[in-house]
Design an enzyme around this catalytic site. Structure first.
Site, PDB file in Angstrom:
ATOM      1  N   ARG A 195     -12.872   6.178  -1.200  1.00  0.00           N
ATOM      2  CA  ARG A 195     -11.613   5.476  -0.999  1.00  0.00           C
ATOM      3  C   ARG A 195     -11.842   4.036  -1.462  1.00  0.00           C
ATOM      4  O   ARG A 195     -12.982   3.560  -1.523  1.00  0.00           O
ATOM      5  CB  ARG A 195     -11.218   5.491   0.490  1.00  0.00           C
ATOM      6  CG  ARG A 195     -10.733   6.834   0.988  1.00  0.00           C
ATOM      7  CD  ARG A 195     -10.332   6.766   2.474  1.00  0.00           C
ATOM      8  NE  ARG A 195      -9.156   5.913   2.702  1.00  0.00           N
ATOM      9  CZ  ARG A 195      -7.897   6.329   2.539  1.00  0.00           C
ATOM     10  NH1 ARG A 195      -7.668   7.550   2.105  1.00  0.00           N
ATOM     11  NH2 ARG A 195      -6.883   5.512   2.771  1.00  0.00           N
TER      12      ARG A 195
ATOM     13  N   HIS B  90      -3.445  -5.448   2.465  1.00  0.00           N
ATOM     14  CA  HIS B  90      -3.130  -5.505   3.892  1.00  0.00           C
ATOM     15  C   HIS B  90      -3.702  -6.799   4.474  1.00  0.00           C
ATOM     16  O   HIS B  90      -4.321  -7.596   3.764  1.00  0.00           O
ATOM     17  CB  HIS B  90      -3.834  -4.347   4.630  1.00  0.00           C
ATOM     18  CG  HIS B  90      -3.334  -2.988   4.297  1.00  0.00           C
ATOM     19  ND1 HIS B  90      -2.118  -2.491   4.705  1.00  0.00           N
ATOM     20  CD2 HIS B  90      -3.929  -2.000   3.582  1.00  0.00           C
ATOM     21  CE1 HIS B  90      -1.997  -1.238   4.278  1.00  0.00           C
ATOM     22  NE2 HIS B  90      -3.060  -0.920   3.600  1.00  0.00           N
TER      23      HIS B  90
ATOM     24  N   CYS C   2       0.817  -1.224   0.000  1.00  0.00           N
ATOM     25  CA  CYS C   2       0.000   0.000   0.000  1.00  0.00           C
ATOM     26  C   CYS C   2       0.854   1.279   0.000  1.00  0.00           C
ATOM     27  O   CYS C   2       1.500   1.569  -0.987  1.00  0.00           O
ATOM     28  CB  CYS C   2      -0.993  -0.048   1.158  1.00  0.00           C
ATOM     29  SG  CYS C   2      -2.390   1.044   0.904  1.00  0.00           S
TER      30      CYS C   2
END
Ligand code: GLN
Length: 261
Positions: free
Chosen positions: A136, A201, A99
């Site tokens: 997002r 993640h 990320c």
């Protein structure tokens, strides 16, 4: 589980894991150490943060994610280390950049204020924060990677930035469920030699043994040559975690159909 006969020692550098640790990405180091022990590989881990020197050599580099604020904290020093990290990548040191770490292993990340946070240019990718009003990219994510025998990888993503591959860049994976690099072109992450960038993640390694063993074997090969290999042994807990996360991703994440607004 007792370790098999020793397959050797790998030198692992965990970059800024006290700063770039969103969603407990430091767990990737812990998972790697646990799996290495089970496979008979010793790990010399160096946790390197702001002001610390990089070791002279490495076989595997890990960097996790971070919000814009954390990325700004490390960017200048990371860029100063960029030449050595790129040299390591050219020498086939294995790498996993997640990320925000992935974004800063690219050329730059232009944040929501239009400020360009410089990257090290290891991956030919650029990242831009979306216009106001865009969502997002948040949620479970399921991708298929053609790299080695990695295959299916499942995780969680939370990034505003949209990452775009340069002309010569190869994606790490294709999105099946979730957003990936930008929610529009179906790519996820980037791969350059033995360096892997991803938005996943989780932390991602504990429940994706294909990826974990791929990185372990690449690190062994960097140190001991192309004949080095590991014999993957089943890990029932990792398999159960993977299957459970895949079921959740298929249930909750949008099947990739294209543009995320
Ligand atoms: N700050 C970056 C973004 O929002 C990366 C976030 C992260 O590492 N989770 O895109």
């Amino acid at each position: 589980m007792t370790a098999a006969s020793s397959l050797g020692t790998i030198r692992v550098v965990s970059l800024y894991d006290d700063v770039m640790n969103v969603y407990a990405d430091r767990g990737n180091l812990l998972a790697l150490q646990h799996r290495a022990a089970a496979l008979g590989v010793s790990v010399e881990a160096s946790r390197v943060s702001l002001g610390d020197a990089l070791p002279a050599e490495a076989d595997l580099v890990l960097i996790g994610g971070g919000q814009d604020r954390e990325q700004r904290r490390i960017a200048d020093e990371l860029v100063r280390r960029g030449a050595l990290l790129r040299e390591w990548a050219e020498d086939d040191v294995a790498m996993l950049a997640v990320c925000g770490g992935f974004q800063l292993f690219g050329r730059w990340y232009r944040d929501a204020q239009g400020e360009e946070i410089p990257g090290i240019g290891l991956f030919d990718v650029t990242t831009v924060a979306p216009p106001p009003g865009w969502t997002r990219c948040i949620g479970d994510v399921l991708v298929q990677s053609p790299v080695g025998a990695i295959g299916e990888v499942v995780g969680f993503e939370n990034h505003g930035g949209r990452t775009y591959l340069g002309p010569g860049a190869r994606p790490f994976a294709r999105v099946e469920y979730g957003f990936g690099n930008n929610g529009a072109d179906g790519t996820e992450g980037c791969v350059y030699r033995q360096a892997l960038g991803t938005y996943l993640h989780g932390s991602v390694l504990p429940k994706n043994l294909g990826l974990l063993d791929h990185l372990l074997e690449a690190a062994l090969r960097h140190r001991y040559g192309p004949e080095a290999r590991i014999e993957g042994v089943p890990d029932v807990y990792a398999a159960r975690a993977h299957d459970a996360a895949v079921a959740v991703a298929r249930r909750r994440a949008p099947r990739f159909e294209g543009v995320a607004r």
